[in-house]
Design a protein around this motif. Structure first.
Motif, PDB file in Angstrom:
ATOM      1  N   TYR A 287      69.325  26.859  97.446  1.00  0.00           N
ATOM      2  CA  TYR A 287      70.504  26.475  98.233  1.00  0.00           C
ATOM      3  C   TYR A 287      70.625  24.950  98.334  1.00  0.00           C
ATOM      4  CZ  TYR A 287      72.447  30.897  99.911  1.00  0.00           C
ATOM      5  OH  TYR A 287      73.105  32.113 100.003  1.00  0.00           O
ATOM      6  N   ASP A 288      69.480  24.280  98.465  1.00  0.00           N
ATOM      7  CA  ASP A 288      69.518  22.808  98.501  1.00  0.00           C
ATOM      8  C   ASP A 288      70.072  22.247  97.194  1.00  0.00           C
ATOM      9  OD1 ASP A 288      68.523  22.713 101.054  1.00  0.00           O
ATOM     10  OD2 ASP A 288      66.451  22.304 100.453  1.00  0.00           O
ATOM     11  N   ALA A 289      69.664  22.849  96.063  1.00  0.00           N
ATOM     12  CA  ALA A 289      70.113  22.373  94.750  1.00  0.00           C
ATOM     13  C   ALA A 289      71.598  22.659  94.523  1.00  0.00           C
ATOM     14  CB  ALA A 289      69.287  23.032  93.649  1.00  0.00           C
ATOM     15  N   LEU A 290      72.114  23.722  95.177  1.00  0.00           N
ATOM     16  CA  LEU A 290      73.509  24.123  94.955  1.00  0.00           C
ATOM     17  C   LEU A 290      74.454  23.652  96.052  1.00  0.00           C
ATOM     18  CD1 LEU A 290      72.873  27.835  93.882  1.00  0.00           C
ATOM     19  CD2 LEU A 290      73.450  25.919  92.380  1.00  0.00           C
ATOM     20  N   ARG A 291      73.958  22.850  96.965  1.00  0.00           N
ATOM     21  CA  ARG A 291      74.750  22.442  98.116  1.00  0.00           C
ATOM     22  C   ARG A 291      76.115  21.879  97.685  1.00  0.00           C
ATOM     23  NH1 ARG A 291      72.661  21.852 102.906  1.00  0.00           N
ATOM     24  NH2 ARG A 291      70.559  21.505 102.043  1.00  0.00           N
ATOM     25  N   GLU A 296      83.869  29.946  97.273  1.00  0.00           N
ATOM     26  CA  GLU A 296      83.673  30.969  98.306  1.00  0.00           C
ATOM     27  C   GLU A 296      83.165  32.282  97.715  1.00  0.00           C
ATOM     28  OE1 GLU A 296      86.242  33.209 101.838  1.00  0.00           O
ATOM     29  OE2 GLU A 296      87.066  31.454 100.805  1.00  0.00           O
ATOM     30  N   ARG A 297      83.693  32.652  96.552  1.00  0.00           N
ATOM     31  CA  ARG A 297      83.260  33.899  95.900  1.00  0.00           C
ATOM     32  C   ARG A 297      81.795  33.824  95.479  1.00  0.00           C
ATOM     33  NH1 ARG A 297      87.917  32.336  93.585  1.00  0.00           N
ATOM     34  NH2 ARG A 297      86.785  31.601  91.736  1.00  0.00           N
ATOM     35  N   GLN A 298      81.434  32.720  94.854  1.00  0.00           N
ATOM     36  CA  GLN A 298      80.053  32.555  94.384  1.00  0.00           C
ATOM     37  C   GLN A 298      79.070  32.540  95.548  1.00  0.00           C
ATOM     38  OE1 GLN A 298      80.862  28.893  92.259  1.00  0.00           O
ATOM     39  NE2 GLN A 298      80.642  29.906  90.262  1.00  0.00           N
ATOM     40  N   ASP A 299      79.458  31.840  96.604  1.00  0.00           N
ATOM     41  CA  ASP A 299      78.594  31.770  97.785  1.00  0.00           C
ATOM     42  C   ASP A 299      78.371  33.161  98.372  1.00  0.00           C
ATOM     43  OD1 ASP A 299      77.184  30.080  99.725  1.00  0.00           O
ATOM     44  OD2 ASP A 299      78.686  30.809 101.136  1.00  0.00           O
ATOM     45  N   LYS A 300      79.410  33.972  98.411  1.00  0.00           N
ATOM     46  CA  LYS A 300      79.318  35.330  98.964  1.00  0.00           C
ATOM     47  C   LYS A 300      78.374  36.196  98.132  1.00  0.00           C
ATOM     48  CE  LYS A 300      82.282  39.078 100.636  1.00  0.00           C
ATOM     49  NZ  LYS A 300      83.698  39.539 100.760  1.00  0.00           N
ATOM     50  N   VAL A 301      78.470  36.081  96.807  1.00  0.00           N
ATOM     51  CA  VAL A 301      77.622  36.890  95.920  1.00  0.00           C
ATOM     52  C   VAL A 301      76.165  36.444  95.984  1.00  0.00           C
ATOM     53  CG1 VAL A 301      77.124  37.433  93.496  1.00  0.00           C
ATOM     54  CG2 VAL A 301      79.467  37.601  94.375  1.00  0.00           C
ATOM     55  N   ILE A 302      75.935  35.145  95.979  1.00  0.00           N
ATOM     56  CA  ILE A 302      74.556  34.648  96.063  1.00  0.00           C
ATOM     57  C   ILE A 302      73.914  35.098  97.373  1.00  0.00           C
ATOM     58  CG2 ILE A 302      73.120  32.569  96.251  1.00  0.00           C
ATOM     59  CD1 ILE A 302      74.017  33.095  93.415  1.00  0.00           C
ATOM     60  N   LYS A 343      74.848  26.260  86.469  1.00  0.00           N
ATOM     61  CA  LYS A 343      74.305  25.553  87.629  1.00  0.00           C
ATOM     62  C   LYS A 343      72.832  25.902  87.886  1.00  0.00           C
ATOM     63  CE  LYS A 343      78.431  24.709  90.479  1.00  0.00           C
ATOM     64  NZ  LYS A 343      79.487  24.855  89.482  1.00  0.00           N
ATOM     65  N   GLY A 344      72.298  26.885  87.155  1.00  0.00           N
ATOM     66  CA  GLY A 344      70.902  27.263  87.356  1.00  0.00           C
ATOM     67  C   GLY A 344      70.687  28.226  88.506  1.00  0.00           C
ATOM     68  N   ALA A 345      71.772  28.842  88.987  1.00  0.00           N
ATOM     69  CA  ALA A 345      71.642  29.793  90.095  1.00  0.00           C
ATOM     70  C   ALA A 345      71.256  31.178  89.593  1.00  0.00           C
ATOM     71  CB  ALA A 345      72.944  29.879  90.873  1.00  0.00           C
ATOM     72  N   LEU A 346      71.793  31.552  88.422  1.00  0.00           N
ATOM     73  CA  LEU A 346      71.533  32.877  87.864  1.00  0.00           C
ATOM     74  C   LEU A 346      70.992  32.759  86.446  1.00  0.00           C
ATOM     75  CD1 LEU A 346      74.762  34.884  88.877  1.00  0.00           C
ATOM     76  CD2 LEU A 346      72.597  34.735  90.110  1.00  0.00           C
ATOM     77  N   LYS A 347      70.303  33.787  86.014  1.00  0.00           N
ATOM     78  CA  LYS A 347      69.927  33.929  84.608  1.00  0.00           C
ATOM     79  C   LYS A 347      70.467  35.269  84.119  1.00  0.00           C
ATOM     80  CE  LYS A 347      65.295  35.357  86.064  1.00  0.00           C
ATOM     81  NZ  LYS A 347      63.855  35.024  86.015  1.00  0.00           N
ATOM     82  N   ARG A 348      70.693  35.367  82.847  1.00  0.00           N
ATOM     83  CA  ARG A 348      71.372  36.534  82.283  1.00  0.00           C
ATOM     84  C   ARG A 348      70.456  37.282  81.329  1.00  0.00           C
ATOM     85  NH1 ARG A 348      76.995  36.304  78.734  1.00  0.00           N
ATOM     86  NH2 ARG A 348      76.484  38.023  77.338  1.00  0.00           N
TER      87      ARG A 348
END
Length: 362
Positions: A287-291, A296-302, A343-348
């Motif tokens: 969360y610090d890295a993605l601040r 809004e959609r991405q934040d809700k899913v994460i 952004k490095g939040a998810l991997k596939r």
């Protein structure tokens, strides 16, 4: 058939402590690792950890007995009990009761065990029920207290507890043993305490939940701090083995096999706690890295993915999951997911309809 409480040696259980020494050492070593990891957790993270583990324990200890509770309601009650902010309003008596019991267990682990303490737990557990004769006291019914399966004409008796008129005397001995057994090794004491209590089965209902609470109290007293274990979640994952072991060791006094099983169960629960601590630390770092970088959609899913815990969505997050959670069009979901990977939040993993997304945590 003779039950263990009918043996002359009862309640003096015998076991081979040599077979438990390595398990006991592992527990103490892992306890040190957990304590060390907690030093890297903020106050907010610690509160989140406590609420998560206590609510999971509350829900799973009830599930073992076939009672399914609402997680949000249980968590809300626990937050309220700890003076933390919660938006949920009124909570059902069953959920409020188990939440209160688990909170009291956490806060009063140092206090000696007593009849009154267990009576209070029982009142909390049975909050809102009107189908029991004995609430907040030991059972008094004259019928045998049996654990039975199958239809009446083919019923199998898995265990029969001491008659109600001897329960008070049995519990005097149990409480005295528990309060004077603090020098025993942690896993050994917790394992004996749980089996010993379950074999007396002193209450009309709720014995499993109170018995598991007693085991956690024993562990907390040994460590001189709350254990922060979800013992019941580990038991629930293989409930059949738990009941098989209880049945296997309710007929005799030699219980080495039971203690080995229960010790390993505690170690597995301890491993889960450590994973959860590491997960919370990784969550904060991500969360610090993605601040200020998420829509809004991405934040809700994460946030929804983090809510699933260390194991995440079963089978991974799909594009359909993303659309369902956010209400986004498919093209928008595809762009959002690709952006989260950048952004490095998810991997596939996988391709086409087998594509799945996972939190990209260390």
């Amino acid at each position: 058939m003779r039950w263990n409480w009918q043996h002359e040696e009862w309640p003096y259980f015998s076991y081979d402590s040599n077979k438990l020494s390595e398990l006991e050492a592992s527990f103490l070593r892992q306890s040190g690792i957990v304590i060390g990891a907690l030093k890297h957790v903020s106050t907010d993270q610690y509160d989140e950890l406590v609420v998560d583990l206590i609510s999971t324990e509350a829900i799973k200890t009830s599930e073992i007995e076939g009672e399914y509770l609402n997680r949000d309601s249980v968590q809300s009650s626990i937050k309220r009990n700890f003076g933390l902010e919660t938006k949920l309003g009124r909570v059902a008596p069953a959920e409020q009761g188990i939440a209160e019991m688990m909170t009291v267990l956490y806060r009063t682990y140092e206090e000696p065990l007593s009849d009154k303490m267990m009576y209070d737990w029982h009142k909390m557990l049975t909050s809102g029920r009107n189908d029991l004769t004995d609430i907040g006291q030991y059972r008094t019914h004259k019928e045998p207290m049996q654990i039975v399966s199958g239809a009446d004409y083919t019923a199998k008796v898995h265990f029969e507890a001491p008659p109600s008129n001897s329960v008070k005397a049995e519990m005097i001995k149990f409480i005295d043993w528990f309060n004077n057994s603090t020098k025993l090794s942690p896993l050994t004491r917790a394992g004996i305490a749980h089996l010993y209590f379950e074999c007396i089965h002193p209450f009309e209902d709720g014995n499993g939940r109170i018995g598991r609470a007693i085991a956690e109290k024993a562990l907390s007293q040994s460590l001189k701090q709350p254990t922060l274990l979800s013992l019941s979640a580990t038991i629930q994952s293989n409930k059949k083995a738990y009941y098989q072991k209880l049945e296997e060791f309710n007929k005799g006094i030699e219980i080495t096999g039971w203690l080995e099983y229960f010790a390993q169960t505690i170690l597995d629960a301890q491993n889960y706690s450590l994973r959860l601590i590491e997960f919370l630390i990784a969550k904060t770092k991500l969360y610090d890295a993605l601040r200020d970088q998420l829509n809004e959609r991405q934040d809700k899913v994460i946030a929804r993915m983090f809510k699933e815990g260390p194991d995440g969505f079963k089978g991974g997050l799909s594009a359909e999951n993303y659309i369902s959670i956010t209400g986004a069009a498919r093209a928008t979901a595809t762009r959002d997911l690709a952006n989260l990977i950048e952004k490095g939040a998810l991997k596939r993993t996988g391709e086409r309809r087998y594509t799945r997304y996972w939190l990209d945590l260390p």
